[in-house]
Design a protein around this motif. Structure first.
Motif, PDB file in Angstrom:
ATOM      1  N   TRP A  32      10.044  14.416  20.898  1.00 21.89           N
ATOM      2  CA  TRP A  32       8.948  15.356  20.652  1.00 21.89           C
ATOM      3  C   TRP A  32       7.985  15.299  21.829  1.00 21.89           C
ATOM      4  N   HIS A  33       7.862  16.416  22.547  1.00 22.54           N
ATOM      5  CA  HIS A  33       7.072  16.425  23.774  1.00 22.54           C
ATOM      6  C   HIS A  33       6.761  17.865  24.127  1.00 22.54           C
ATOM      7  N   ASP A  34       5.631  18.091  24.780  1.00 24.67           N
ATOM      8  CA  ASP A  34       5.282  19.446  25.201  1.00 24.67           C
ATOM      9  C   ASP A  34       6.195  19.950  26.317  1.00 24.67           C
ATOM     10  N   GLN A  35       6.737  19.019  27.127  1.00 23.74           N
ATOM     11  CA  GLN A  35       7.657  19.377  28.206  1.00 23.74           C
ATOM     12  C   GLN A  35       8.849  18.412  28.176  1.00 23.74           C
ATOM     13  N   PRO A  36       9.700  18.546  27.182  1.00 23.66           N
ATOM     14  CA  PRO A  36      10.745  17.534  26.978  1.00 23.66           C
ATOM     15  C   PRO A  36      11.797  17.474  28.081  1.00 23.66           C
ATOM     16  N   ILE A  37      12.124  18.601  28.692  1.00 26.08           N
ATOM     17  CA  ILE A  37      13.149  18.578  29.732  1.00 26.08           C
ATOM     18  C   ILE A  37      12.624  17.861  30.974  1.00 26.08           C
ATOM     19  N   GLU A  38      11.376  18.132  31.332  1.00 21.86           N
ATOM     20  CA  GLU A  38      10.772  17.420  32.455  1.00 21.86           C
ATOM     21  C   GLU A  38      10.658  15.931  32.155  1.00 21.86           C
ATOM     22  N   ALA A  39      10.283  15.601  30.922  1.00 19.12           N
ATOM     23  CA  ALA A  39      10.185  14.191  30.542  1.00 19.12           C
ATOM     24  C   ALA A  39      11.553  13.516  30.573  1.00 19.12           C
ATOM     25  N   LEU A  40      12.596  14.246  30.184  1.00 16.26           N
ATOM     26  CA  LEU A  40      13.952  13.701  30.225  1.00 16.26           C
ATOM     27  C   LEU A  40      14.394  13.460  31.667  1.00 16.26           C
ATOM     28  N   GLN A  41      14.047  14.360  32.557  1.00 17.43           N
ATOM     29  CA  GLN A  41      14.357  14.161  33.971  1.00 17.43           C
ATOM     30  C   GLN A  41      13.664  12.913  34.507  1.00 17.43           C
ATOM     31  N   ASP A  42      12.407  12.709  34.121  1.00 17.08           N
ATOM     32  CA  ASP A  42      11.679  11.506  34.550  1.00 17.08           C
ATOM     33  C   ASP A  42      12.342  10.246  33.988  1.00 17.08           C
ATOM     34  N   LEU A  43      12.773  10.310  32.740  1.00 20.60           N
ATOM     35  CA  LEU A  43      13.440   9.172  32.111  1.00 20.60           C
ATOM     36  C   LEU A  43      14.748   8.845  32.824  1.00 20.60           C
ATOM     37  N   TRP A  44      15.502   9.874  33.191  1.00 18.72           N
ATOM     38  CA  TRP A  44      16.746   9.666  33.919  1.00 18.72           C
ATOM     39  C   TRP A  44      16.481   9.037  35.286  1.00 18.72           C
ATOM     40  N   ALA A  45      15.408   9.429  35.952  1.00 21.62           N
ATOM     41  CA  ALA A  45      15.077   8.844  37.252  1.00 21.62           C
ATOM     42  C   ALA A  45      14.842   7.337  37.142  1.00 21.62           C
ATOM     43  N   VAL A  46      14.289   6.904  36.014  1.00 21.59           N
ATOM     44  CA  VAL A  46      14.087   5.475  35.778  1.00 21.59           C
ATOM     45  C   VAL A  46      15.407   4.789  35.426  1.00 21.59           C
ATOM     46  N   TYR A  47      16.216   5.440  34.618  1.00 21.52           N
ATOM     47  CA  TYR A  47      17.424   4.812  34.089  1.00 21.52           C
ATOM     48  C   TYR A  47      18.588   4.826  35.076  1.00 21.52           C
ATOM     49  N   GLU A  48      18.692   5.853  35.884  1.00 20.02           N
ATOM     50  CA  GLU A  48      19.856   6.010  36.767  1.00 20.02           C
ATOM     51  C   GLU A  48      20.158   4.775  37.613  1.00 20.02           C
ATOM     52  N   PRO A  49      19.159   4.156  38.281  1.00 19.49           N
ATOM     53  CA  PRO A  49      19.491   2.989  39.110  1.00 19.49           C
ATOM     54  C   PRO A  49      19.991   1.783  38.306  1.00 19.49           C
ATOM     55  N   GLN A  50      19.754   1.764  36.993  1.00 20.42           N
ATOM     56  CA  GLN A  50      20.129   0.628  36.160  1.00 20.42           C
ATOM     57  C   GLN A  50      21.376   0.890  35.299  1.00 20.42           C
ATOM     58  N   MET A  51      21.873   2.116  35.330  1.00 24.80           N
ATOM     59  CA  MET A  51      22.935   2.509  34.407  1.00 24.80           C
ATOM     60  C   MET A  51      24.144   1.575  34.484  1.00 24.80           C
ATOM     61  N   GLU A  52      24.664   1.335  35.661  1.00 35.26           N
ATOM     62  CA  GLU A  52      25.854   0.502  35.804  1.00 35.26           C
ATOM     63  C   GLU A  52      25.567  -0.951  35.473  1.00 35.26           C
ATOM     64  N   ASP A  53      24.326  -1.396  35.713  1.00 37.05           N
ATOM     65  CA  ASP A  53      23.974  -2.788  35.413  1.00 37.05           C
ATOM     66  C   ASP A  53      24.111  -3.082  33.924  1.00 37.05           C
ATOM     67  N   TYR A  54      23.716  -2.128  33.077  1.00 37.28           N
ATOM     68  CA  TYR A  54      23.814  -2.351  31.639  1.00 37.28           C
ATOM     69  C   TYR A  54      25.269  -2.446  31.183  1.00 37.28           C
ATOM     70  N   VAL A  55      26.142  -1.693  31.825  1.00 34.51           N
ATOM     71  CA  VAL A  55      27.568  -1.806  31.509  1.00 34.51           C
ATOM     72  C   VAL A  55      28.094  -3.171  31.943  1.00 34.51           C
ATOM     73  N   LYS A  56      27.731  -3.615  33.141  1.00 34.99           N
ATOM     74  CA  LYS A  56      28.186  -4.912  33.645  1.00 34.99           C
ATOM     75  C   LYS A  56      27.711  -6.046  32.753  1.00 34.99           C
ATOM     76  N   ARG A  57      26.471  -5.959  32.287  1.00 35.86           N
ATOM     77  CA  ARG A  57      25.940  -7.018  31.418  1.00 35.86           C
ATOM     78  C   ARG A  57      26.711  -7.106  30.112  1.00 35.86           C
ATOM     79  N   ALA A  58      27.157  -5.970  29.610  1.00 36.47           N
ATOM     80  CA  ALA A  58      27.928  -5.974  28.373  1.00 36.47           C
ATOM     81  C   ALA A  58      29.318  -6.564  28.583  1.00 36.47           C
TER      82      ALA A  58
END
Length: 223
Positions: free
Chosen positions: A182-208
């Motif tokens: 729930w957000h006034d600009q959810p697509i922009e917020a999702l893009q910002d969230l992806w920018a944070v998550y993208e560099p860590q994506m593979e690390d979470y798989v490796k940890r599992a």
């Protein structure tokens, strides 16, 4: 009420979906993906069970067209449903029932399909496909580019409030499952969230898969 794009990456075999809606928490109900099987978007007066059933069909070898036909035949409320499917070979299929809400449309590309209802105009899905096919980079970024293009092309007739991005690959769980509920600009917020998550994506798989070989957590107290 909703517009989405589902796709398969021919290079990596990843599947994913990006979706947005004026309703809260759209990705919790409408986005379904399974590694090695495919993607199902179940939207417009949503029945999430169709997404789960569709993935089961795809996982046992059904094509997108076969799964779609069986899903439509299985529900007495097919006229209310909008479905978009991508199978393991990148074939796509879609259904918009006669009672799909408002202005609605669907567009298909190579290994991708976009669909929407209560749209501002019927050209929104085609603009999403064009943006996806013109994008470079990984599947998550391409899906987000397409979602943003859908918004720029007019999106829904009213303001959107939620968005989500789900991507699956070589493990049993989504390697990306990000939501803005729930957000006034959810697509922009999702893009910002992806920018944070993208560099860590593979690390979470490796940890599992192997914590001993995984990178440090990068948080206070982790040495």
């Amino acid at each position: 009420m909703t517009f989405s794009i589902a796709a398969r990456c021919a290079e990596t075999g990843m599947f994913g979906i990006a979706i947005s809606s004026s309703s809260p928490a759209v990705a919790a109900r409408c986005s379904h993906a399974r590694a090695g099987a495919g993607v199902v978007a179940s939207q417009n007066i949503t029945d999430p069970s169709l997404g789960f059933s569709g993935l089961e069909m795809l996982a046992t070898g059904a094509t997108a067209e076969e799964a779609l036909g069986r899903l439509v035949a299985s529900t007495p409320f097919a006229d209310y449903r909008q479905l978009a499917i991508v199978d393991a070979r990148g074939h796509v299929a879609g259904h918009s029932g006669e009672r799909t809400l408002g202005t609605h449309a669907m567009a298909k590309g190579e290994g991708c399909i976009a669909a929407g209802n209560l749209l501002s105009n019927t050209g929104v899905p085609q603009q999403m496909i064009a943006a996806f096919e013109a994008s470079s980079g990984g599947l998550p970024s391409r899906l987000l580019n397409a979602l943003a293009a859908g918004l720029k092309a007019g999106g829904e007739a009213g303001p959107v409030r939620s968005a989500g991005l789900k991507v699956v690959h070589n493990v049993a769980w989504p390697i990306v499952d990000l939501r803005v509920d729930w957000h006034d600009q959810p697509i922009e917020a999702l893009q910002d969230l992806w920018a944070v998550y993208e560099p860590q994506m593979e690390d979470y798989v490796k940890r599992a898969l192997d914590p001993n070989a995984a990178p440090s957590f990068g948080v206070p107290g982790d040495e």
